[in-house]
Design a protein around this motif. Structure first.
Motif, PDB file in Angstrom:
ATOM      1  N   ILE A  99       0.914  -1.251  -0.011  1.00  0.00           N
ATOM      2  CA  ILE A  99      -0.112   0.119  -0.065  1.00  0.00           C
ATOM      3  C   ILE A  99       0.979   1.187   0.164  1.00  0.00           C
ATOM      4  O   ILE A  99       0.619   2.270  -0.705  1.00  0.00           O
ATOM      5  N   LEU A 100       1.832   1.354   0.739  1.00  0.00           N
ATOM      6  CA  LEU A 100       2.948   2.523   1.010  1.00  0.00           C
ATOM      7  C   LEU A 100       3.408   2.631  -0.510  1.00  0.00           C
ATOM      8  O   LEU A 100       3.492   3.754  -0.897  1.00  0.00           O
ATOM      9  N   GLN A 101       3.812   1.397  -1.165  1.00  0.00           N
ATOM     10  CA  GLN A 101       4.591   1.874  -2.260  1.00  0.00           C
ATOM     11  C   GLN A 101       3.535   2.426  -3.379  1.00  0.00           C
ATOM     12  O   GLN A 101       4.020   3.238  -4.390  1.00  0.00           O
ATOM     13  N   ASN A 102       2.262   1.925  -3.291  1.00  0.00           N
ATOM     14  CA  ASN A 102       1.095   2.417  -4.064  1.00  0.00           C
ATOM     15  C   ASN A 102       1.077   3.839  -4.214  1.00  0.00           C
ATOM     16  O   ASN A 102       0.986   4.491  -5.209  1.00  0.00           O
ATOM     17  N   GLU A 117      11.289  11.701   0.519  1.00  0.00           N
ATOM     18  CA  GLU A 117      10.416  12.536   0.995  1.00  0.00           C
ATOM     19  C   GLU A 117       8.882  11.934   0.732  1.00  0.00           C
ATOM     20  O   GLU A 117       7.945  12.079   1.409  1.00  0.00           O
ATOM     21  N   ALA A 118       8.902  11.238  -0.536  1.00  0.00           N
ATOM     22  CA  ALA A 118       7.547  10.485  -0.754  1.00  0.00           C
ATOM     23  C   ALA A 118       6.988   9.489   0.236  1.00  0.00           C
ATOM     24  O   ALA A 118       5.873   9.379   0.559  1.00  0.00           O
ATOM     25  N   GLU A 119       8.150   8.861   0.870  1.00  0.00           N
ATOM     26  CA  GLU A 119       7.624   8.212   1.923  1.00  0.00           C
ATOM     27  C   GLU A 119       7.127   8.534   3.037  1.00  0.00           C
ATOM     28  O   GLU A 119       6.282   8.149   3.798  1.00  0.00           O
ATOM     29  N   ILE A 120       7.845   9.733   3.339  1.00  0.00           N
ATOM     30  CA  ILE A 120       7.107  10.284   4.538  1.00  0.00           C
ATOM     31  C   ILE A 120       5.899  11.134   4.179  1.00  0.00           C
ATOM     32  O   ILE A 120       4.912  10.572   5.256  1.00  0.00           O
ATOM     33  N   ILE A 121       5.714  11.444   3.218  1.00  0.00           N
ATOM     34  CA  ILE A 121       4.206  11.911   2.924  1.00  0.00           C
ATOM     35  C   ILE A 121       3.437  11.067   2.802  1.00  0.00           C
ATOM     36  O   ILE A 121       2.263  11.031   3.334  1.00  0.00           O
ATOM     37  N   ALA A 122       3.754   9.879   2.124  1.00  0.00           N
ATOM     38  CA  ALA A 122       2.893   8.927   2.020  1.00  0.00           C
ATOM     39  C   ALA A 122       2.482   8.108   3.272  1.00  0.00           C
ATOM     40  O   ALA A 122       1.209   7.946   3.659  1.00  0.00           O
ATOM     41  N   HIS A 123       3.309   8.288   4.325  1.00  0.00           N
ATOM     42  CA  HIS A 123       3.168   7.420   5.555  1.00  0.00           C
ATOM     43  C   HIS A 123       2.145   8.429   6.291  1.00  0.00           C
ATOM     44  O   HIS A 123       1.132   8.082   7.079  1.00  0.00           O
ATOM     45  N   ALA A 132      -2.665   3.461   7.927  1.00  0.00           N
ATOM     46  CA  ALA A 132      -1.077   3.103   8.175  1.00  0.00           C
ATOM     47  C   ALA A 132      -0.882   1.816   8.726  1.00  0.00           C
ATOM     48  O   ALA A 132       0.303   1.207   8.248  1.00  0.00           O
ATOM     49  N   ALA A 133      -1.700   1.116   9.420  1.00  0.00           N
ATOM     50  CA  ALA A 133      -1.611  -0.304   9.830  1.00  0.00           C
ATOM     51  C   ALA A 133      -1.257  -1.275   8.571  1.00  0.00           C
ATOM     52  O   ALA A 133      -0.973  -2.501   8.965  1.00  0.00           O
ATOM     53  N   PHE A 134      -1.828  -0.948   7.466  1.00  0.00           N
ATOM     54  CA  PHE A 134      -1.888  -1.795   6.280  1.00  0.00           C
ATOM     55  C   PHE A 134      -0.724  -1.598   5.243  1.00  0.00           C
ATOM     56  O   PHE A 134      -0.827  -2.058   4.213  1.00  0.00           O
ATOM     57  N   GLU A 135       0.059  -0.394   5.708  1.00  0.00           N
ATOM     58  CA  GLU A 135       1.221   0.137   4.446  1.00  0.00           C
ATOM     59  C   GLU A 135       2.056  -0.882   3.984  1.00  0.00           C
ATOM     60  O   GLU A 135       2.493  -0.871   2.763  1.00  0.00           O
ATOM     61  N   ASN A 136       2.162  -2.201   4.971  1.00  0.00           N
ATOM     62  CA  ASN A 136       3.193  -3.202   4.599  1.00  0.00           C
ATOM     63  C   ASN A 136       2.375  -4.359   3.837  1.00  0.00           C
ATOM     64  O   ASN A 136       3.249  -5.369   3.860  1.00  0.00           O
TER      65      ASN A 136
END
Ligand SMILES: Nc1ncnc2c1ncn2[C@@H]1O[C@H](COP(=O)(O)OP(=O)(O)OP(=O)(O)O)[C@@H](O)[C@H]1O
Ligand SMILES: [Mg+2]
Length: 136
Positions: A99-102, A117-123, A132-136
């Motif tokens: 989900i995070l990568q999407n 930066e994108a990973e921080i924004i996405a999180h 957030a609990a589903f991001e991985n």
């Protein structure tokens, strides 16, 4: 200045004029819904806003980017799409991504953010909508 402005916009596909004389102003921070019978052109209008459908004539401005129907180049298209997002009626996630990568990937592809930066924004965004609990 308004966020989105359409002036005398027309979309003709083949011999059929689907949108005609559209004048529309949308202010920043507002929510607008298009309501109308099936086939009246709601989807065509939305597709035109990010140039998935190229207007035949008239003027379209999204933020600072203004285009004239019939005279639109790739740079205009890229600029408008970099500043707009569309969720389709039928949407698809990349199944081989988390989900995070999407969420990260479009931000990186837009060229506006580094991967970090994108990973921080996405999180942070996933946290906001309780995913957030589903991001991985
Ligand atoms: N690529 C296309 N080629 C030819 N005609 C098209 C094309 N796209 C849309 N149309 C026509 O344009 C008109 C408007 O279609 P559009 O899908 O924008 O309506 P809509 O308001 O979104 O309808 P709905 O409520 O069913 O989603 C319809 O008559 C449709 O058949
Ligand atoms: Mg539709």
């Amino acid at each position: 200045m308004s966020l989105i402005e359409l002036t005398n916009l027309e979309v003709t596909i083949g011999h059929k004029t689907i949108l005609k004389s559209i004048d529309l102003t949308i202010e920043e921070g507002t929510v607008t819904a298009f309501v109308g019978p099936s086939g009246s052109g709601k989807t065509t209008l939305l597709r035109t806003l990010n140039l998935l459908q190229i207007p035949t004539s008239g003027r379209l401005r999204v933020g600072d980017t203004e285009v004239i129907g019939g005279k639109i180049n790739k740079r205009d298209i890229r600029q408008i799409r970099n500043h707009s997002t569309m969720v389709f009626q039928q949407f698809h996630l990349f199944k081989n991504y988390t989900i995070l990568q999407n969420v990260v990937q479009p931000l990186v592809l837009s060229g506006r953010f580094s991967r970090k930066e994108a990973e921080i924004i996405a999180h942070e965004s996933l946290e906001k909508v309780d995913l957030a609990a589903f991001e991985n």
